[in-house]
Design a protein around this motif. Structure first.
Motif, PDB file in Angstrom:
ATOM      1  N   GLU A  48       7.277  36.190  20.359  1.00  0.00           N
ATOM      2  CA  GLU A  48       6.542  35.125  21.026  1.00  0.00           C
ATOM      3  C   GLU A  48       7.384  33.880  21.217  1.00  0.00           C
ATOM      4  O   GLU A  48       7.277  33.191  22.215  1.00  0.00           O
ATOM      5  N   HIS A  49       8.209  33.578  20.200  1.00  0.00           N
ATOM      6  CA  HIS A  49       8.903  32.298  20.235  1.00  0.00           C
ATOM      7  C   HIS A  49      10.340  32.430  20.681  1.00  0.00           C
ATOM      8  O   HIS A  49      11.199  31.699  20.230  1.00  0.00           O
ATOM      9  N   GLN A  50      10.586  33.376  21.571  1.00  0.00           N
ATOM     10  CA  GLN A  50      11.950  33.476  22.113  1.00  0.00           C
ATOM     11  C   GLN A  50      12.330  32.201  22.822  1.00  0.00           C
ATOM     12  O   GLN A  50      11.571  31.651  23.599  1.00  0.00           O
ATOM     13  N   VAL A  51      13.541  31.735  22.551  1.00  0.00           N
ATOM     14  CA  VAL A  51      13.917  30.445  23.104  1.00  0.00           C
ATOM     15  C   VAL A  51      14.223  30.563  24.589  1.00  0.00           C
ATOM     16  O   VAL A  51      14.681  31.596  25.062  1.00  0.00           O
ATOM     17  N   THR A  52      13.946  29.520  25.346  1.00  0.00           N
ATOM     18  CA  THR A  52      14.357  29.514  26.757  1.00  0.00           C
ATOM     19  C   THR A  52      15.849  29.245  26.786  1.00  0.00           C
ATOM     20  O   THR A  52      16.389  28.594  25.912  1.00  0.00           O
ATOM     21  N   MET A  77      12.543  27.496  11.109  1.00  0.00           N
ATOM     22  CA  MET A  77      12.565  26.893   9.772  1.00  0.00           C
ATOM     23  C   MET A  77      11.558  27.576   8.867  1.00  0.00           C
ATOM     24  O   MET A  77      11.823  27.790   7.679  1.00  0.00           O
ATOM     25  N   VAL A  78      10.398  27.923   9.436  1.00  0.00           N
ATOM     26  CA  VAL A  78       9.403  28.617   8.614  1.00  0.00           C
ATOM     27  C   VAL A  78       9.949  29.961   8.162  1.00  0.00           C
ATOM     28  O   VAL A  78       9.808  30.349   6.996  1.00  0.00           O
ATOM     29  N   GLU A 134      11.048  24.924  14.795  1.00  0.00           N
ATOM     30  CA  GLU A 134      10.047  24.889  13.739  1.00  0.00           C
ATOM     31  C   GLU A 134       9.778  26.285  13.203  1.00  0.00           C
ATOM     32  O   GLU A 134       9.728  26.497  11.995  1.00  0.00           O
ATOM     33  N   GLN A 168      13.077  30.747   7.829  1.00  0.00           N
ATOM     34  CA  GLN A 168      14.113  30.507   6.823  1.00  0.00           C
ATOM     35  C   GLN A 168      13.501  30.159   5.478  1.00  0.00           C
ATOM     36  O   GLN A 168      14.011  30.575   4.434  1.00  0.00           O
ATOM     37  N   GLN A 200      17.570  27.406  28.790  1.00  0.00           N
ATOM     38  CA  GLN A 200      18.028  26.088  29.208  1.00  0.00           C
ATOM     39  C   GLN A 200      17.552  24.957  28.310  1.00  0.00           C
ATOM     40  O   GLN A 200      18.304  24.101  27.942  1.00  0.00           O
ATOM     41  N   LYS A 201      16.268  24.954  27.988  1.00  0.00           N
ATOM     42  CA  LYS A 201      15.739  23.773  27.318  1.00  0.00           C
ATOM     43  C   LYS A 201      15.820  23.896  25.806  1.00  0.00           C
ATOM     44  O   LYS A 201      15.798  24.970  25.241  1.00  0.00           O
TER      45      LYS A 201
END
Lengths: 108, 283
Positions: free
Chosen positions: A46-50, A63-64, A60, A66, A52-53
């Motif tokens: 779900e939280h795959q990074v884009t 970090m959770v 966050e 980790q 560009q941005k």
């Protein structure tokens, strides 16, 4: 460049989390089937990074992840150390024997 | 001949009516004996029940030490707790199950603490915060403190718009009223569950500022524990590290603080995240 680093960090986190889960989880069933692992995999999906941005959300969630990894690893390591340095308490007689003494005998 | 048959049938009917299938909610008194408890279940799983998440050990519901039903408000927390129970080998080691213990504390409230009590307990650590107390000698250690603790203090000051100075004397530093108000408001903004987790973290780190840095995702748990133990770290660099004392201390502290941080994060209400889609050719 920074994004590639982020992706690598993500991959590393995923690998380490999987390793910890494998160690702690039930050996009978496959890791893939457990609901915990499915949740972790879903979170990564779900939280795959884009590309560009810079996503604060991504940081966050990482970090959770980790933090959870830190908890699992610390628990395992503290358990290992406890096992490694475990000793049984010596009886009085054994402690006395250490310095070459014997317990006094009582004559009835 | 017919009469005894009828009473027999009646008896059987009433007996079967009594033994209706019910969800088994057995209260495990034996769980809390002081001796070692063997692992009495094979699998721990979670179920959802009216918005709360419960943990099932095999088919039986988990309960708190006083017998209340064990319920948590968040799914990842329930999953992590189930994992804690699943990772027990032959005996149950309750001292390793931090998330379970924290949840039990919230559900049972064994010391009858009100929100005000807990917040007051946390604020108590503000004037004795670890990173505010600087030791003036040796010089190297003073430099180390400046190097490691000052950035965190700077972040804290700017992000919360407060004034807080470090001190080199034994007396606690003067806490400006504004600072105290801001921090009280911040701590009060946590809900009941997150508050207990936060207080546990502060207790272990002996510092509010470090715990706030963790919950604001500014520091990792490893780094925060390192900062909390800076003096010990400095001494072990000079005099050597004793594995069965110092390393055990590090790992125990890390596991506790990590559990507290996870508890705060998963129980906070701002769990709603907007999912970013993946762009492929966006400029």
């Amino acid at each position: 460049m920074a994004n590639q680093q982020k992706v690598n960090l993500g991959r590393l986190l995923y690998k380490r989390l999987s390793r910890e889960m494998k160690i702690t989880a039930n050996p009978k069933e496959k890791l893939y089937d457990t609901p915990v692992f499915q949740y972790i995999a879903n979170q990564f999906r779900e939280h795959q990074v884009t590309t560009q941005k810079l996503c604060k959300g991504q940081n966050e969630v990482m970090m959770v992840g980790q933090t959870y990894l830190c908890m699992l690893e610390s628990l395992r390591k503290s358990e290992e150390l406890a096992q490694m340095y475990k000793t049984t308490e010596r009886s009085i007689e054994q402690s006395a024997n250490l310095v070459g003494l014997k317990l006094p005998t009582v004559d009835h | 001949m017919a009469a005894p048959m009828n009473t027999c049938k009646h008896l059987i009917r009433t007996l079967t009516r009594i033994r209706k299938p019910k969800p088994i909610n057995v209260c495990f008194i034996r769980k809390y004996k002081t001796g070692e408890l063997k692992k009495f279940y094979k699998n721990a799983s979670i179920v959802q029940n009216q918005g709360w998440f419960e943990v099932n050990l095999d088919q039986r519901k988990l309960r708190t030490p006083t017998g209340n039903l064990f319920q948590v408000p968040s799914e990842p927390l329930a999953l992590a707790i189930a994992t804690e129970w699943n990772s027990q080998k032959e005996t149950i080691k309750r001292q390793a199950m931090h998330l379970t213990t924290l949840s039990n504390t919230v559900l049972d409230n064994p010391m009858q603490r009100s929100r005000g009590d807990i917040v007051r307990g946390v604020l108590h650590f503000l004037e004795t915060d670890t990173i505010l107390y600087r030791s003036t000698e040796p010089q190297e250690f003073l430099e180390l403190q400046k190097q490691e603790w000052d950035p965190v203090l700077k972040w804290f000051r700017s992000s919360y718009q407060v004034e807080l100075d470090s001190t080199t004397s034994l007396m606690p530093p003067e806490i400006p009223e504004n600072t105290e108000e801001v921090i009280t408001r911040k701590v009060n903004s946590l809900n009941d569950w997150a508050l207990v987790g936060f207080q546990y973290g502060v207790e272990n780190l002996k510092s509010i500022i470090l715990m706030l840095a963790i919950t604001d995702k500014r520091l990792t748990v490893e780094k925060a524990v390192q900062l909390a133990r800076l003096e010990t770290l400095y001494q072990t660099k000079i005099w050597g590290n004793v594995q069965w004392h110092h390393d055990v201390d590090i790992y125990q502290l890390q596991s506790r603080v990590a559990a507290a941080a996870l508890f705060v994060h998963w129980c906070s209400n701002d769990m709603a995240t907007t999912h970013k889609t993946t762009y492929s050719n966006q400029t």
